[in-house]
Design a protein around this motif. Structure first.
Motif, short mmCIF file in Angstrom:
data_model
loop_
_atom_site.label_atom_id
_atom_site.label_comp_id
_atom_site.label_asym_id
_atom_site.label_seq_id
_atom_site.Cartn_x
_atom_site.Cartn_y
_atom_site.Cartn_z
N ARG A 89 10.73 -69.86 -8.95
CA ARG A 89 10.60 -71.15 -8.64
C ARG A 89 11.38 -71.40 -7.54
NH1 ARG A 89 12.66 -73.66 -12.90
NH2 ARG A 89 10.75 -73.35 -14.25
N VAL A 90 12.85 -70.86 -7.43
CA VAL A 90 13.46 -71.32 -6.05
C VAL A 90 12.81 -70.37 -5.02
CG1 VAL A 90 15.78 -70.49 -5.11
CG2 VAL A 90 15.60 -71.82 -7.22
N THR A 91 12.45 -69.12 -5.38
CA THR A 91 11.92 -68.44 -4.29
C THR A 91 10.36 -68.91 -3.60
OG1 THR A 91 12.72 -66.16 -5.36
CG2 THR A 91 10.85 -66.14 -3.80
N HIS A 92 9.63 -69.32 -4.81
CA HIS A 92 8.42 -70.05 -4.33
C HIS A 92 8.67 -71.28 -3.52
CE1 HIS A 92 5.91 -67.50 -6.58
NE2 HIS A 92 6.23 -67.59 -7.48
N GLU A 93 9.58 -72.12 -4.02
CA GLU A 93 10.11 -73.21 -3.13
C GLU A 93 10.59 -72.93 -1.56
OE1 GLU A 93 10.36 -77.33 -2.21
OE2 GLU A 93 9.46 -76.27 -3.73
N GLN A 94 11.31 -71.76 -1.57
CA GLN A 94 11.47 -71.27 -0.35
C GLN A 94 10.67 -70.66 0.61
OE1 GLN A 94 14.87 -68.23 -1.31
NE2 GLN A 94 16.29 -70.06 -1.19
N ASP A 95 9.45 -70.13 -0.22
CA ASP A 95 8.42 -69.60 0.52
C ASP A 95 7.60 -70.48 0.96
OD1 ASP A 95 9.03 -66.99 0.30
OD2 ASP A 95 7.86 -66.54 -1.39
N ARG A 96 7.34 -71.83 0.23
CA ARG A 96 6.56 -72.84 0.65
C ARG A 96 7.32 -73.57 1.75
NH1 ARG A 96 6.63 -77.70 0.52
NH2 ARG A 96 8.69 -78.23 -1.17
N LYS A 97 8.30 -73.92 1.99
CA LYS A 97 9.09 -74.36 2.99
C LYS A 97 8.93 -73.43 4.19
CE LYS A 97 12.49 -77.23 0.51
NZ LYS A 97 13.89 -77.32 0.17
N GLN A 98 9.12 -72.14 4.01
CA GLN A 98 8.71 -71.38 5.38
C GLN A 98 7.67 -71.49 5.70
OE1 GLN A 98 11.11 -69.60 6.95
NE2 GLN A 98 9.76 -68.90 8.29
N ARG A 149 6.94 -74.54 7.89
CA ARG A 149 7.64 -74.22 9.01
C ARG A 149 6.85 -73.29 10.07
NH1 ARG A 149 12.68 -74.17 6.20
NH2 ARG A 149 12.63 -71.78 6.24
N SER A 150 6.23 -72.26 9.36
CA SER A 150 5.27 -71.46 10.25
C SER A 150 4.10 -72.18 10.67
CB SER A 150 4.85 -70.35 9.35
OG SER A 150 5.87 -69.55 9.13
N ILE A 151 3.43 -73.00 9.86
CA ILE A 151 2.18 -73.63 10.17
C ILE A 151 2.80 -74.83 11.13
CG2 ILE A 151 0.44 -75.64 9.20
CD1 ILE A 151 0.74 -74.17 6.33
N ALA A 152 3.80 -75.55 10.88
CA ALA A 152 4.18 -76.53 12.05
C ALA A 152 4.33 -75.89 13.22
CB ALA A 152 5.47 -77.20 11.55
N ASP A 153 5.02 -74.65 13.46
CA ASP A 153 5.33 -73.81 14.48
C ASP A 153 3.86 -73.42 15.27
OD1 ASP A 153 8.07 -74.22 14.22
OD2 ASP A 153 8.24 -71.99 13.52
N THR A 154 2.88 -72.89 14.32
CA THR A 154 1.59 -72.67 14.95
C THR A 154 1.04 -73.78 15.40
OG1 THR A 154 1.33 -70.78 13.21
CG2 THR A 154 -0.59 -71.38 14.17
N GLU A 155 0.98 -74.93 14.85
CA GLU A 155 0.36 -76.15 15.29
C GLU A 155 0.99 -76.59 16.69
OE1 GLU A 155 0.70 -78.82 12.28
OE2 GLU A 155 -1.02 -78.15 11.32
#
Length: 190
Positions: A124-133, A136-142
């Motif tokens: 669950r913690v790993t998935h939450e970190q992946d979701r946040k990452q 951030r990647s989507i925001a950077d791409t946009e």
């Protein structure tokens, strides 16, 4: 009036400050840790117990455990069938073997569940970190997409090398045409 209130508060006898001082000493201080009370059950570190349960669960899921368990059961059964009668400790229905296997299963199941719960928490913690990452990647791409679009729009307004070259070629051609026209007119005038 104010003087009377002060004299009553500071005078002899029970006062509100005196009684609160007494309660403070009987209650204990809030900025100090409490004295440990003796406990009936032993204290344990939940993380150490969790790591221990994960090691056991990992071992229970291996082929080595299956082989050892099979060998122990075979030796148990063979001993209690072929050993001398006075050395046998579990006769044919093998009730003691059944009890031992039930005991092993009753401890193994909760340990496996505990290990799975800990793994679920880590996942669950790993998935939450992946979701946040990913966010951030989507925001950077946009952001980069918007920047590239603005650069393209800006380049549409900037003179490029090819555009300047074609304009200079047009000017040279116009100047050549004017020169030819001017030389033709000057030849006619003579």
């Amino acid at each position: 009036m104010a003087g009377e209130d002060r004299s009553r508060a500071s005078g002899p006898g029970p006062s509100s400050t005196g009684s609160s001082a007494m309660t403070r000493t009987t209650r204990g201080r809030l900025d100090q840790p409490k004295d440990l009370r003796p406990r009936l059950l032993p204290e344990y570190d939940p993380e150490a117990f969790g790591r221990f349960s994960e090691r056991i669960a990992r071992f229970l899921g291996t082929g080595r455990f299956i082989v050892w368990m099979t060998l122990i059961i075979i030796v148990w059964v063979l001993w209690n069938i072929f050993a001398p009668v006075n050395l046998r400790f579990d006769e044919y229905p093998f009730i003691f073997l059944t009890l031992m296997l039930s005991l092993q299963a009753s401890y193994a199941a909760p340990l496996i569940l505990l290990a799975q719960n800990r793994q679920d928490d880590r996942d669950r913690v790993t998935h939450e970190q992946d979701r946040k990452q990913n966010e951030r990647s989507i925001a950077d791409t946009e952001y980069l997409t918007r920047e590239i679009a603005s650069l393209r729009m800006g380049l549409g307004e900037v003179a490029t090398r090819d555009w300047i070259r074609s304009e200079l070629q047009d000017m040279v051609k116009d100047m050549g045409d004017r020169r030819a026209l001017f030389t033709a007119e000057s030849d006619e005038d003579r």
